[in-house]
Design a protein around this motif. Structure first.
Motif, PDB file in Angstrom:
ATOM      1  N   ASP A  15       2.916 -35.322 -45.641  1.00 24.05           N
ATOM      2  CA  ASP A  15       2.355 -36.557 -45.082  1.00 24.05           C
ATOM      3  C   ASP A  15       1.471 -37.313 -46.073  1.00 24.05           C
ATOM      4  O   ASP A  15       0.812 -38.281 -45.704  1.00 24.05           O
ATOM      5  CB  ASP A  15       1.583 -36.287 -43.782  1.00 24.05           C
ATOM      6  N   TYR A  36      -4.200 -35.249 -42.476  1.00 28.28           N
ATOM      7  CA  TYR A  36      -3.271 -34.838 -43.518  1.00 28.28           C
ATOM      8  C   TYR A  36      -3.235 -33.316 -43.620  1.00 28.28           C
ATOM      9  O   TYR A  36      -4.272 -32.654 -43.690  1.00 28.28           O
ATOM     10  CB  TYR A  36      -3.676 -35.453 -44.855  1.00 28.28           C
ATOM     11  N   LYS A  91      -5.481 -40.599 -38.918  1.00 28.84           N
ATOM     12  CA  LYS A  91      -4.445 -39.771 -39.505  1.00 28.84           C
ATOM     13  C   LYS A  91      -5.046 -38.480 -40.049  1.00 28.84           C
ATOM     14  O   LYS A  91      -6.068 -38.483 -40.719  1.00 28.84           O
ATOM     15  CB  LYS A  91      -3.740 -40.532 -40.623  1.00 28.84           C
TER      16      LYS A  91
END
Length: 297
Positions: free
Chosen positions: A72, A4, A2
């Protein structure tokens, strides 16, 4: 892994200090230097000494951040008290559809564990922008490294503390503020602690209160399936003249469990602390005083 890009700053807790003393400008500047876009919820620096009128406002701001597709990552601005009051006003079905890690520690634990209990979403403990830049001080290098490692997707691993009970175990890391975990007991927001490694610390609690909270934890039906315990550093926790010292309380607790236990781990209400992803699997090697993340968020 992920990546960010945008952080939404929220305020789940009521500040213990006057509103005018709350300053997150240095924390925002730090996040922007890391390349993050920052959005700040309207309630972050408003009404922070009140529980009544703005609990729903705080909850609405949290939900708005979940529904904002640009955001996010959620970050609690500060610690304090009362995040427990916000939990009943959140829509966990919506949160589950828009999962985002919540970063914070101390009183933020209530919100982090409630969201984890209801959705299984991992979270991050060990950083608060107001706390870590309070009084014009710069962020401690250990916290700085931890924030950057988390944002880069690097797994946590460290050797710290002292062995209180040897052995090794694997489990989901959950924690951290003992009193807020105790506050959740008996509620629908208490997480499943079976197969967990528990990270525990606190501040400003008497040793006898810590003894009661640890006993309550040990009485929990799922505690017999807990895999390990990591005690951080307790701050301003006074010994009791008849009930004993904090070290005696912890020693008594350790004598009653049969899992690996670390003590004095570098985490707690101090400027120097680790930043740890939680809600994911770790390996605890108490003999070698090592805690290592083995699963990504």
């Amino acid at each position: 892994m992920k990546k960010y890009h945008c952080v939404g700053i929220i305020s789940p807790s009521t500040g213990l200090r006057p509103c005018e003393d709350i300053d997150i400008s240095a924390g925002i500047a730090y996040l922007e230097r890391l390349g993050l876009k920052v959005k700040t919820a309207p309630s972050v620096c408003r009404g922070m000494r009140r529980y009544d009128g703005n609990v729903q406002e705080k909850a609405a701001d949290i939900m708005a951040m979940y529904l904002d597709d640009e955001v996010d990552l959620l970050l609690a601005a500060h610690g304090g008290a009362g995040a427990l009051h916000v939990l009943e006003y959140l829509d966990y079905a919506v949160i589950k559809k828009h999962p985002k890690p919540i970063v914070g520690f101390s009183d933020t634990t209530s919100l982090q564990l409630a969201v984890y209990a209801k959705t299984g979403a991992p979270f991050v403990t060990g950083f608060l922008p107001e706390y870590d830049f309070r009084g014009g001080m710069d962020i401690h290098s250990l916290v700085d490294i931890g924030v950057k490692d988390f944002l880069a997707g690097r797994k946590f691993a460290a050797q710290s503390g002292q062995t209180l009970r040897g052995g090794a175990a694997e489990g989901v890391l959950l924690g951290e503020c003992l009193s807020t975990i105790s506050d959740l007991s008996g509620s629908p927001y208490y997480p499943n602690i079976a197969d967990a490694i528990l990270l525990l610390e606190d501040e400003c609690e008497s040793a006898y209160k810590i003894s009661l909270m640890l006993t309550q934890l040990r009485y929990h039906p799922q505690f017999e399936k807990v895999r390990g315990i990591v005690f951080g550093r307790f701050s301003d926790c006074a010994d009791h003249p008849t009930q004993g010292s904090l070290s005696e309380v912890i020693a008594d607790f350790v004598s009653r469990v049969r899992v690996p236990v670390l003590g004095d781990f570098d985490f707690g209400h101090f400027r120097e602390r680790f930043v740890l992803p939680c809600g994911v699997c770790y390996r605890l090697d108490a003999d070698n005083r090592r805690l290592e993340q083995i699963a990504e968020m």
